[in-house]
Design an enzyme around this catalytic site. Structure first.
Site, mmCIF file in Angstrom:
data_model
loop_
_atom_site.group_PDB
_atom_site.id
_atom_site.type_symbol
_atom_site.label_atom_id
_atom_site.label_comp_id
_atom_site.label_asym_id
_atom_site.label_seq_id
_atom_site.Cartn_x
_atom_site.Cartn_y
_atom_site.Cartn_z
ATOM 1 N N CYS A 384 8.537 0.435 -5.748
ATOM 2 C CA CYS A 384 7.504 1.194 -5.048
ATOM 3 C C CYS A 384 8.055 2.558 -4.583
ATOM 4 O O CYS A 384 8.306 3.408 -5.430
ATOM 5 C CB CYS A 384 6.895 0.371 -3.925
ATOM 6 S SG CYS A 384 5.198 0.870 -3.609
ATOM 7 N N HIS A 510 5.317 -4.586 -6.785
ATOM 8 C CA HIS A 510 6.323 -5.342 -6.026
ATOM 9 C C HIS A 510 6.609 -6.686 -6.695
ATOM 10 O O HIS A 510 5.960 -7.686 -6.357
ATOM 11 C CB HIS A 510 5.821 -5.603 -4.601
ATOM 12 C CG HIS A 510 5.711 -4.389 -3.764
ATOM 13 N ND1 HIS A 510 6.669 -4.031 -2.836
ATOM 14 C CD2 HIS A 510 4.766 -3.430 -3.703
ATOM 15 C CE1 HIS A 510 6.298 -2.903 -2.246
ATOM 16 N NE2 HIS A 510 5.143 -2.529 -2.750
ATOM 17 N N GLU A 512 8.934 -8.614 -6.144
ATOM 18 C CA GLU A 512 9.527 -9.556 -5.179
ATOM 19 C C GLU A 512 8.496 -10.507 -4.568
ATOM 20 O O GLU A 512 8.860 -11.580 -4.092
ATOM 21 C CB GLU A 512 10.290 -8.801 -4.078
ATOM 22 C CG GLU A 512 9.451 -8.041 -3.061
ATOM 23 C CD GLU A 512 9.065 -6.637 -3.480
ATOM 24 O OE1 GLU A 512 9.072 -6.337 -4.698
ATOM 25 O OE2 GLU A 512 8.724 -5.821 -2.588
HETATM 26 N N1 GLN Z 1 4.905 5.155 0.698
HETATM 27 C C1 GLN Z 1 4.677 4.954 -0.702
HETATM 28 C C2 GLN Z 1 3.191 4.920 -1.041
HETATM 29 O O1 GLN Z 1 2.378 4.664 -0.178
HETATM 30 C C3 GLN Z 1 5.364 3.703 -1.196
HETATM 31 C C4 GLN Z 1 4.835 2.441 -0.593
HETATM 32 C C5 GLN Z 1 5.768 1.261 -0.750
HETATM 33 O O2 GLN Z 1 6.958 1.419 -1.023
HETATM 34 N N2 GLN Z 1 5.246 0.074 -0.534
HETATM 35 O O3 GLN Z 1 2.827 5.138 -2.164
#
Ligand code: GLN
Length: 537
Positions: A384, A510, A512
């Site tokens: 992310c 994600h 995970e």
């Molecule tokens: N802050 C980033 C976004 O909103 C990444 C979010 C995250 O790592 N969950 O796109």
């Protein structure tokens, strides 16, 4: 034998952090291994509608379900133990309950009545608990009540479960998790806090059926008898929960203590067959007898509180067991990394993960970690924000876009390589408005991602507002970057790879959230394999 859904409520006493989530998940695992259809629910007494707006320092990681609910991290344990999906119905907060009751009041649903904690709030809580049982023909619904008995804010939840016992009788069971502290000066285990905690529950009208006692030392027969006598439970219902070397040992410890057998007996569930724990035991065997060891760096800004990245840490344990590898996780605070000291932090690792996150604090250290991994050909996984850092690093250092950035942090950058998703621009509210939950991703052939999944279409969970800016697609592609996973419907680039690097992957989703004991996630498994290759080079 009764066939109705059984409801087990798990409360906690004496202190917080006794591991109610793990004990609940362990019991659920044992019941599932006996062939029952089980689910678990968490009731959180705080007023936030969900933990999505909470800083990870408050309650650790925010866990995201398939249907896009932002939930308590205990739901992650439930999914990892049970290998099932949970949903927004599995996590209920005071905020959610009040929001629903107030909406009903505004609609006029209460027909002029005064709206009160009892019965309106308690009825709403009961409805949420029972809704889960009605859904998928569950044999057993386990409900964990957050907080500690005696807290003002959990009172409506406690009152609701008292009423449910009254409503459902023999189909309801109360388990109370308490602490038996050890006084090293006198060399004694003390039962008094447990007695007091049970007394508090009795004041609220709840008699626990089973006590699970967290302890550093074994409970002897006399102590069990004493607890049983003073707390009105049978001696067989005093269950020891001794400190374990891994959370994954707890189901076996609970089995030895016959927690599941006592539960089945009390709820009139068939317990003639032994639980089938073959896969679980294989996992533990590999975990405890690794043939290799590697060091992996996890670079993030919340590393002081390990719960902030709990799903990533657990995914590495699953993948480590699958590869018979002990994974030593080096938690590195990204604020510490500079050009000068990067090597001293990262030279002995065989893989680098840059964690998800929000905001500008300590972002430059994350970008440095990506650069170190890319230049030194160390296996790299960016998740992310970690992927977004990989894009920024590549833009700045390879494509010569000197102040490239994400608009989340620098809205005036000349090179907004990560920009806000179109659908996000019109939103005003923060809570529950990110791109959340499971989305399809199409995978290109002949890519690392395709080798990992052996599939062209996958589903992974998301939690973000920003994305790769397609204005720069050709610049990246022309210099050799491959966008191996795409959401074709919305033209979102979900993953990036550098094929000239041994293992370099950034994922906007994600992985995970989907790794379980019985189904380690292929991305983490492949990452550990790459780490092993790197270590033996
Ligand atoms: N802050 C980033 C976004 O909103 C990444 C979010 C995250 O790592 N969950 O796109």
């Amino acid at each position: 034998m009764s066939t109705s859904t059984k409801y087990i409520f798990v409360t906690g006493g004496v202190t917080s952090s006794l591991g109610k989530g793990i004990v609940s998940a362990s019991l659920a695992k044992l019941l599932q291994a006996r062939g029952f259809n089980v689910t678990i629910q968490k009731l959180d007494p705080y007023i936030n509608v969900d933990p999505g707006t909470l800083n990870p320092y408050e309650h650790g990681e925010c866990y995201v379900t398939e249907d896009g609910a932002e939930t308590d991290l205990d739901l992650g344990h439930y999914e990892r133990f049970l290998n099932i999906s949970t949903s927004q119905n599995n996590n209920v907060t005071t905020g959610k309950i009040y929001q629903s009751v107030i909406n009903k009041e505004r609609r006029g649903d209460y027909l002029g009545k005064t709206v009160q904690v009892v019965p309106h709030i308690t009825n709403e809580i009961k409805e949420h608990i029972l809704k889960l049982g009605k859904g998928d023909n569950y044999d057993v619904v386990i409900t964990e009540i957050g907080g500690t008995v005696g807290d003002i804010e959990s009172l409506p939840f406690i009152e609701s479960i008292r009423q449910l016992k009254w409503d459902l009788g023999k189909d309801v069971l109360f388990i109370h998790l308490t602490l038996i502290p050890y006084l090293s000066t006198s060399g004694e285990l003390k039962t008094k806090p447990t007695q007091h905690s049970v007394k508090t529950l009795l004041e609220y009208g709840i008699q626990p059926d089973i006590l699970v006692c967290r302890t550093e030392h074994h409970l002897d027969e006399d102590l069990r008898k004493k607890i049983a006598l003073f707390c009105n439970v049978e001696k067989e219902c005093v269950i020891e929960s001794i400190d374990a070397k891994s959370i994954y040992e707890v189901p076996l410890l609970m089995f030895k203590e016959k927690l599941d057998a006592v539960v089945c007996q009390k709820l009139a569930l068939d317990f003639s067959k032994k639980p089938d724990l073959l896969k679980w035991n294989n996992f533990l065997e590999n975990l405890h007898q690794p043939t290799h060891t590697i060091n992996i760096a996890l670079v993030g800004k919340y590393v002081e509180l390990k719960d902030s990245y709990i799903s990533i840490a657990e995914s590495l344990i699953h993948a480590g067991s699958k590869n018979k590898t002990k994974v030593n996780l080096n938690w590195i605070h990204s604020s510490k990394l500079t050009d000068e000291n990067c090597a001293s932090y990262l030279e002995d690792v065989s893989g680098i993960i840059v964690a998800p996150g929000f905001g500008s604090r300590a972002i430059e250290g994350k970008i440095k970690a990506v650069e170190y991994a890319r230049v030194n050909e160390i296996p790299f996984l960016g998740i992310c924000l970690g992927m977004q850092c990989a894009v920024i690093e590549y833009a700045r250092n390879v494509l010569n876009m000197k102040d490239a950035h994400t608009v989340e942090i620098d809205s005036d950058t000349r090179f907004p390589v990560i920009s806000m998703m179109e659908e996000q621009k019109k939103l005003e509210k923060m809570g529950g408005t990110m791109r959340l939950g499971s989305y399809k991703c199409e995978i290109e052939n002949n890519t690392l991602l395709h080798r990992i999944y052996s599939n062209n279409i996958i589903d992974e969970r998301h939690r973000h507002r920003f994305e790769f800016n397609n204005k720069y697609l050709e610049d990246f592609q022309n210099s050799g970057v491959v966008f191996s996973g795409k959401n074709k419907k919305n033209q979102l680039m979900e993953t990036i790879e550098i094929p000239s690097h041994p293992w370099f992957l950034g994922v906007q989703f994600h992985p995970e959230y989907k790794s379980t004991v019985e189904n380690p996630h292929p991305i983490f498994s492949s990452f550990i394999q790459a780490g092993l290759n790197f270590a033996t080079k």
